[in-house]
Scaffold this motif. Structure first.
Motif, PDB file in Angstrom:
ATOM      1  N   ALA A 251       0.838  -1.207   0.000  1.00  0.00           N
ATOM      2  CA  ALA A 251       0.000   0.000   0.000  1.00  0.00           C
ATOM      3  C   ALA A 251       0.871   1.255   0.000  1.00  0.00           C
ATOM      4  CB  ALA A 251      -0.920  -0.012   1.216  1.00  0.00           C
ATOM      5  N   GLU A 252       1.951   1.250   0.778  1.00  0.00           N
ATOM      6  CA  GLU A 252       2.852   2.408   0.803  1.00  0.00           C
ATOM      7  C   GLU A 252       3.562   2.577  -0.535  1.00  0.00           C
ATOM      8  OE1 GLU A 252       5.231   3.796   4.054  1.00  0.00           O
ATOM      9  OE2 GLU A 252       4.482   2.180   5.336  1.00  0.00           O
ATOM     10  N   LEU A 253       3.975   1.459  -1.124  1.00  0.00           N
ATOM     11  CA  LEU A 253       4.647   1.535  -2.425  1.00  0.00           C
ATOM     12  C   LEU A 253       3.685   2.032  -3.505  1.00  0.00           C
ATOM     13  CD1 LEU A 253       6.799  -1.738  -2.409  1.00  0.00           C
ATOM     14  CD2 LEU A 253       7.580   0.610  -2.072  1.00  0.00           C
ATOM     15  N   ARG A 254       2.436   1.578  -3.446  1.00  0.00           N
ATOM     16  CA  ARG A 254       1.450   2.028  -4.436  1.00  0.00           C
ATOM     17  C   ARG A 254       1.202   3.528  -4.317  1.00  0.00           C
ATOM     18  NH1 ARG A 254      -2.550  -0.407  -7.364  1.00  0.00           N
ATOM     19  NH2 ARG A 254      -2.273  -2.408  -6.300  1.00  0.00           N
ATOM     20  N   ALA A 255       1.143   4.012  -3.058  1.00  0.00           N
ATOM     21  CA  ALA A 255       0.908   5.441  -2.848  1.00  0.00           C
ATOM     22  C   ALA A 255       2.090   6.281  -3.342  1.00  0.00           C
ATOM     23  CB  ALA A 255       0.654   5.711  -1.375  1.00  0.00           C
ATOM     24  N   ALA A 256       3.308   5.769  -3.152  1.00  0.00           N
ATOM     25  CA  ALA A 256       4.506   6.530  -3.528  1.00  0.00           C
ATOM     26  C   ALA A 256       4.877   6.358  -5.003  1.00  0.00           C
ATOM     27  CB  ALA A 256       5.677   6.111  -2.645  1.00  0.00           C
ATOM     28  N   PHE A 261       2.918  -0.219 -10.650  1.00  0.00           N
ATOM     29  CA  PHE A 261       1.908  -1.273 -10.548  1.00  0.00           C
ATOM     30  C   PHE A 261       1.158  -1.401 -11.869  1.00  0.00           C
ATOM     31  CE2 PHE A 261       2.859  -0.519  -6.187  1.00  0.00           C
ATOM     32  CZ  PHE A 261       2.527  -1.678  -5.499  1.00  0.00           C
ATOM     33  N   ASP A 262       0.994  -2.633 -12.304  1.00  0.00           N
ATOM     34  CA  ASP A 262       0.126  -2.948 -13.445  1.00  0.00           C
ATOM     35  C   ASP A 262      -1.165  -3.521 -12.872  1.00  0.00           C
ATOM     36  OD1 ASP A 262       2.177  -2.255 -15.253  1.00  0.00           O
ATOM     37  OD2 ASP A 262       3.042  -4.269 -15.098  1.00  0.00           O
ATOM     38  N   GLY A 263      -2.129  -2.649 -12.608  1.00  0.00           N
ATOM     39  CA  GLY A 263      -3.317  -3.085 -11.886  1.00  0.00           C
ATOM     40  C   GLY A 263      -2.940  -3.419 -10.461  1.00  0.00           C
ATOM     41  N   ASP A 264      -3.170  -4.673 -10.073  1.00  0.00           N
ATOM     42  CA  ASP A 264      -2.799  -5.117  -8.731  1.00  0.00           C
ATOM     43  C   ASP A 264      -1.420  -5.760  -8.704  1.00  0.00           C
ATOM     44  OD1 ASP A 264      -5.159  -4.274  -7.556  1.00  0.00           O
ATOM     45  OD2 ASP A 264      -6.193  -6.167  -7.986  1.00  0.00           O
ATOM     46  N   PHE A 266       2.505  -5.828  -8.832  1.00  0.00           N
ATOM     47  CA  PHE A 266       3.688  -4.982  -8.601  1.00  0.00           C
ATOM     48  C   PHE A 266       4.786  -5.377  -9.584  1.00  0.00           C
ATOM     49  CE2 PHE A 266       7.764  -4.466  -6.247  1.00  0.00           C
ATOM     50  CZ  PHE A 266       7.805  -3.073  -6.276  1.00  0.00           C
ATOM     51  N   ASN A 267       5.351  -4.393 -10.273  1.00  0.00           N
ATOM     52  CA  ASN A 267       6.387  -4.637 -11.273  1.00  0.00           C
ATOM     53  C   ASN A 267       7.716  -4.085 -10.759  1.00  0.00           C
ATOM     54  OD1 ASN A 267       8.124  -4.465 -13.575  1.00  0.00           O
ATOM     55  ND2 ASN A 267       6.308  -4.629 -14.897  1.00  0.00           N
ATOM     56  N   ARG A 268       8.596  -4.988 -10.310  1.00  0.00           N
ATOM     57  CA  ARG A 268       9.874  -4.555  -9.731  1.00  0.00           C
ATOM     58  C   ARG A 268      10.757  -3.862 -10.755  1.00  0.00           C
ATOM     59  NH1 ARG A 268      13.137  -8.895  -6.811  1.00  0.00           N
ATOM     60  NH2 ARG A 268      14.256  -7.030  -6.122  1.00  0.00           N
ATOM     61  N   LYS A 269      10.719  -4.327 -11.977  1.00  0.00           N
ATOM     62  CA  LYS A 269      11.565  -3.705 -13.008  1.00  0.00           C
ATOM     63  C   LYS A 269      11.148  -2.264 -13.254  1.00  0.00           C
ATOM     64  CE  LYS A 269      13.080  -7.806 -15.548  1.00  0.00           C
ATOM     65  NZ  LYS A 269      13.100  -8.498 -16.865  1.00  0.00           N
ATOM     66  N   LYS A 270       9.847  -2.016 -13.266  1.00  0.00           N
ATOM     67  CA  LYS A 270       9.373  -0.640 -13.435  1.00  0.00           C
ATOM     68  C   LYS A 270       9.830   0.231 -12.276  1.00  0.00           C
ATOM     69  CE  LYS A 270       5.253  -0.927 -16.347  1.00  0.00           C
ATOM     70  NZ  LYS A 270       3.795  -0.671 -16.418  1.00  0.00           N
ATOM     71  N   LEU A 271       9.714  -0.327 -11.054  1.00  0.00           N
ATOM     72  CA  LEU A 271      10.151   0.435  -9.879  1.00  0.00           C
ATOM     73  C   LEU A 271      11.636   0.739  -9.981  1.00  0.00           C
ATOM     74  CD1 LEU A 271       9.515   1.645  -7.099  1.00  0.00           C
ATOM     75  CD2 LEU A 271      10.075  -0.576  -6.095  1.00  0.00           C
ATOM     76  N   GLY A 272      12.407  -0.234 -10.412  1.00  0.00           N
ATOM     77  CA  GLY A 272      13.851  -0.017 -10.554  1.00  0.00           C
ATOM     78  C   GLY A 272      14.161   1.091 -11.541  1.00  0.00           C
ATOM     79  N   SER A 273      13.467   1.105 -12.668  1.00  0.00           N
ATOM     80  CA  SER A 273      13.728   2.141 -13.671  1.00  0.00           C
ATOM     81  C   SER A 273      13.347   3.529 -13.159  1.00  0.00           C
ATOM     82  CB  SER A 273      12.943   1.829 -14.954  1.00  0.00           C
ATOM     83  OG  SER A 273      11.545   1.909 -14.724  1.00  0.00           O
ATOM     84  N   ILE A 274      12.377   3.564 -12.225  1.00  0.00           N
ATOM     85  CA  ILE A 274      11.956   4.848 -11.654  1.00  0.00           C
ATOM     86  C   ILE A 274      12.986   5.364 -10.657  1.00  0.00           C
ATOM     87  CG2 ILE A 274      10.240   5.964 -10.181  1.00  0.00           C
ATOM     88  CD1 ILE A 274       8.190   3.899 -11.353  1.00  0.00           C
TER      89      ILE A 274
END
Length: 408
Positions: A251-256, A261-264, A266-274
């Motif tokens: 929930a904290e990761l989704r808010a930040a 997130f692709d729907g529900d 969690f995509n770690r690679k996307k987070l890494g690129s961010i």
């Protein structure tokens, strides 16, 4: 029967030595006491109190010596808690010695031991050569007695003596903790909280923090701790487990980072690129994840002591930055020559030399670990030599911690 009301310990002692029952004060409530090694006195307690015979009795002892007198195969945690909380409102359940009457145990093989924090009852126990079976001094189902006059209302003419020690202060029964098997568990919540008990055991733990760059050889150091019976807590595995199972973290990761997130899902690679392209977002990610990892590690360490384990290793590359180093008894930094690290990474992960060097260059350097760690393990020789280094350092840390606990 004429019940004697007295504040004279010797009078109470004589009544108990003669096989009679005596109500005695504690820091919580009055107890209905009798010779815990005398089958007749124990039977009288059950009869007078109206206590079901399938409910075991605890035994009062004068000090920690009672652990060995009444208990069998007493684990170290029992002695630790007795040292910390006795005299006090904590009943410790251990395996019973063979000579404890079966009626005290109510058909089981364990006995609860308690050292009450009341000067008169402690003096009484020291005058006796037997422990006291002493449930609360009230008929079963009635409120516990906090004063001698309340005991009189319940048992006048039914017991030999009441040792009047004034009003009991806490008015709540002792907390009962079962340490006869693992995991240790609270059987009855009383005057002492569960968190106080397990926090006290946590203070006796030796927690070794292991940190260092990728490919330095931390696994070998961790193995040396596991050989001593220690539990290894891998913070990388903890993090991945939280990503899978912790709704609070997600929930904290989704808010930040909603775009990760692709729907529900969690995509770690996307987070890494961010985060790797934005230092502020990386710091935010670390703030969130480090807090959740610290809480999970804290729970894991409490689970250790509940299972009688007092040695643990916390393995984390970001041990110091995350604040985890602050909960460790000792922080160990593992270092190794760059070329050795490159070779290990290439072999272990099947990556190119260039990529291995890139990963190493992105991590903290040797000077950082030398400045922030209590000990440094240099993995600069043969594997066998490093194994011996690790084992030697673990022995040093354990000896130092044992010395500190011995002098507390």
């Amino acid at each position: 029967m004429n019940t004697v009301y007295t504040s004279d310990v010797h009078v109470a002692a004589e009544a108990l030595k003669s096989g009679g029952l005596c109500a005695v004060p504690t820091e919580t409530v009055y107890g209905l006491a009798g010779n815990g090694l005398d089958e007749n006195a124990v039977a009288e307690i059950y009869a007078v109190k109206g206590r079901p015979e399938n409910k075991p009795l605890s035994l009062m002892v004068p000090d920690a010596s009672g652990l060995q007198r009444c208990g069998e195969e007493v684990p170290p945690a029992v002695c630790m808690l007795a040292e910390r909380f006795w005299p006090g409102p904590l009943t410790l359940v251990v395996r019973a010695k063979a000579d404890i009457p079966a009626s005290v145990l109510a058909g089981g093989n364990t006995v609860g031991l308690r050292c009450p924090d009341h000067p008169l009852t402690l003096e009484l126990l020291r005058e006796l050569d037997f422990p006291l079976a002493a449930p609360s001094a009230n008929p079963s189902g009635e409120p516990s007695a906090k004063t001698a006059s309340q005991v009189r209302g319940y048992f006048d003419g039914k017991i030999a003596c009441v040792l009047d020690g004034g009003e009991c202060g806490l008015g709540r029964e002792s907390t009962i903790l079962d340490l006869s098997e693992t995991p240790y568990r609270v059987l009855r919540q009383g005057a002492l909280s569960e968190s106080e008990i397990f926090d006290a055991l946590r203070e006796k733990m030796t927690v070794v923090g292991l940190t260092g760059g990728t490919g330095c050889g931390k696994t070998t150091a961790l193995r040396a701790i596991a050989e001593k019976g220690g539990r290894v807590i891998d913070c990388d595995a903890v993090y991945h487990g939280l990503l899978e199972n912790s709704e609070a973290l997600r929930a904290e990761l989704r808010a930040a980072f909603p775009e990760a997130f692709d729907g529900d899902v969690f995509n770690r690679k996307k987070l890494g690129s961010i985060v790797f392209a934005d230092a502020e977002k990386l710091e935010l990610l670390n703030t969130i994840t480090h807090r959740h990892i610290r809480l999970a590690v804290d729970e894991a360490l409490t689970d250790c002591v509940k299972n009688g384990i007092f040695l643990a290793a916390v393995d984390a590359i970001a041990l110091i930055e995350s604040g985890l180093g602050g909960i460790c008894s000792a922080v160990v930094g593992v270092t190794a020559p760059t070329e050795a690290r490159v070779g290990r990474l290439m072999k272990r992960e099947g990556i190119s030399r260039e990529y291995a060097l890139l990963r190493i260059s992105a991590q903290k350097g040797e000077d950082y670990f030398r400045e922030n760690c209590d000990y440094i393990l240099e993995n600069d020789g043969s594997e066998a030599a490093f194994v011996e280094k690790c084992r030697a350092l673990v022995r040093i840390i354990l000896n130092e911690q044992e010395g500190e606990h011995h002098h507390e």
